[in-house]
Write a protein that holds these residues in place. Structure first.
Motif, PDB file in Angstrom:
ATOM      1  N   LEU A   1       0.827  -1.208   0.000  1.00 26.83           N
ATOM      2  CA  LEU A   1       0.000   0.000   0.000  1.00 26.83           C
ATOM      3  C   LEU A   1       0.859   1.255   0.000  1.00 26.83           C
ATOM      4  N   ILE A   2       1.871   1.269   0.871  1.00 26.54           N
ATOM      5  CA  ILE A   2       2.754   2.441   0.952  1.00 26.54           C
ATOM      6  C   ILE A   2       3.502   2.636  -0.360  1.00 26.54           C
TER       7      ILE A   2
ATOM      8  N   ASN B   1       2.634   1.664  -3.406  1.00 24.20           N
ATOM      9  CA  ASN B   1       1.774   2.029  -4.526  1.00 24.20           C
ATOM     10  C   ASN B   1       1.221   3.441  -4.440  1.00 24.20           C
ATOM     11  N   THR B   2       1.341   4.060  -3.264  1.00 24.11           N
ATOM     12  CA  THR B   2       0.771   5.397  -3.089  1.00 24.11           C
ATOM     13  C   THR B   2       1.343   6.400  -4.088  1.00 24.11           C
TER      14      THR B   2
ATOM     15  N   THR C   1      -0.223   5.611  -7.459  1.00 23.27           N
ATOM     16  CA  THR C   1      -1.665   5.846  -7.482  1.00 23.27           C
ATOM     17  C   THR C   1      -1.976   7.334  -7.569  1.00 23.27           C
ATOM     18  N   PHE C   2      -1.204   8.131  -6.841  1.00 25.34           N
ATOM     19  CA  PHE C   2      -1.428   9.581  -6.829  1.00 25.34           C
ATOM     20  C   PHE C   2      -0.308  10.327  -7.562  1.00 25.34           C
TER      21      PHE C   2
END
Length: 466
Positions: free
Chosen positions: A161-162, A164-165, A168-169
């Protein structure tokens, strides 16, 4: 420990004297100078000074490699001797732009936008590599680590998650940096970028599989409600429009009303233009670029790998390599991986290997030491000391590195090696490569370690370097 004032004086003389310096600053290892006339630089005299480990010109700046910890002392002594006054990096950038042609200015603009966000992208790449190790089967056991030890699964999920942040943004990062570069408010750039990936929009990664594309009806005009996750061109163009519109509004609206009017008008108008025109047009252009690059490597991967693997290092000299960062990010956003960045990592290793081989050839102790330290730097992803301090000084070393990089590029292109992200472009690069491509990438690493070393050593012995 103080620096030798006489050597600093020699540096000033070798770069054409204090009157030849428009502005000067420094980074961690190098003096960065905007010179009136680079033709006045005596490169041989400059690099003969003990404090100097190399020099080169890039993006309108003349850069003198001094070394970490020493460069700030040299800079302060230079300021004291010349009276030029301390300058910021932005001051030097502005002063150096007068030496650039339109193409160089465009390339420099891209570099100014993407270099500030590189730490976030590289960090994401390294974390994705750690996640790959935890979730990839067949690395340590027949099954993955998280399958064998389920208690690690949630940690892997958080790491993913960290990591891909940043991707993603990505438009938020690019919007911040681009609007700042174009002279607008960086905060507006962040809002613009996040606006283009708002959760209410159809995710760009699901666009192709969507059965129905949602739309807005703006007075009879149908506008697709599509996000631009992983896209670079839409936010770049939108950021330019936003920054110019903001500057125009600030010049026309009284200070007392700017807080109420500038941001709402600028963001609303730019947002409408982005969704109606900028987004669809640049999205199509981005797909054309992606399809063209992918098509070339699918049609003739060995030729594409030879050319890109061989040309990357020369592109670094001109600064044009920064343009391919945008292509890498576009490929990652559109196809889920890039086959260009793995060749960049191998090119860096090749330059480090050629510099390391020079240690066994050269007799001068200063140059031998420079060869070792610059090789280590290149193996960790920073090639400038190796390229400009050693390899370009002895052209056969640079050519040997290019040959090794081209051969490795051809091999991994044929093997379709890809990276889901951009990481550290040296020996740790394998962490950012898809786990199923590791074997092929390690063979590529072997090529750029063996070939440049052997060729540099042989050419060096034949030329009898001292």
């Amino acid at each position: 420990m103080s620096v030798d004032k006489n050597q600093v004086r020699q540096i000033v003389e070798a770069i054409g004297g204090k009157d030849n310096i428009s502005a000067a600053t420094h980074c961690v290892t190098r003096l960065r100078l905007a010179l009136v006339d680079e033709g006045k630089v005596d490169k041989d005299a400059l690099e003969a000074i003990d404090l100097v480990k190399g020099s080169f010109s890039a993006n309108g700046q003349y850069q003198v490699v001094i070394g970490q910890g020493t460069v700030d002392k040299v800079y302060k002594e230079m300021v004291s001797q010349t009276g030029i006054g301390e300058a910021t990096k932005d001051d030097v950038k502005k002063a150096s732009e007068q030496n650039l042609n339109p193409l160089q200015r465009a390339i420099k603009t891209l570099a100014d936008i993407f270099i500030p966000i590189l730490p976030a992208i590289v960090t994401a790449g390294l974390l994705l590599g750690i996640n790959n190790i935890l979730t990839g089967p067949g690395i340590f056991f027949e099954q993955s680590i998280v399958e064998k030890y389920p208690q690690w699964a949630d940690l892997a999920n958080i790491i993913n998650l960290i990591a891909n942040t940043a991707f993603t943004f990505l438009p938020g990062l690019v919007g911040w940096s681009a609007v700042n570069r174009f002279g607008g408010s960086p905060l507006f750039g962040i809002v613009l970028g996040l606006m283009l990936v708002h959760p209410d929009l159809l995710n760009a990664w699901g666009y192709g599989a969507a059965e129905e594309i949602p739309t807005w009806n703006l007075f009879g005009l149908e506008v697709q409600k599509v996000g631009y996750q992983g896209q670079v061109l839409p936010v770049l163009v939108a950021a330019f429009v936003l920054a110019k519109l903001e500057k125009f509004l600030r010049s026309k609206i009284a200070d007392s009303f700017q807080l109420l009017l500038v941001a709402p008008i600028a963001l609303l108008v730019t947002g409408l233009i982005s969704f109606i025109a900028i987004g669809p047009v640049t999205f199509a252009i981005g797909n054309v670029i992606t399809n063209a690059v992918v098509g070339i490597f699918e049609f003739a991967p060995i030729i594409g790998g030879l050319i890109y693997g061989g040309l990357y290092a020369p592109l670094v000299i001109t600064g044009m390599h920064h343009t391919f960062l945008a292509v890498d990010l576009q490929l990652i956003g559109s196809t889920g991986g890039t086959f260009l960045w793995p060749m960049v990592a191998l090119s860096n290793i090749a330059q480090g290997t050629a510099a390391l081989a020079m240690m066994f050839i050269l007799k001068d102790e200063k140059l031998k030491s420079l060869s070792v330290t610059s090789a280590v730097s290149a193996y960790l992803g920073v090639t400038e000391p190796a390229m400009f301090g050693v390899n370009l000084r002895y052209r056969f070393a640079f050519i040997s590195a290019i040959i090794g990089s081209a051969l490795a590029g051809a091999f991994i292109s044929v093997q379709a090696v890809k990276a889901p992200s951009i990481g550290v472009g040296g020996l740790p690069a394998f962490l950012s490569i898809f786990q199923e491509n590791w074997a092929s990438f390690f063979i590529g690493m072997a090529i750029v370690i063996v070939v440049p070393f052997v060729l540099t050593f042989l050419f060096g012995k034949l030329s009898k370097q001292k």
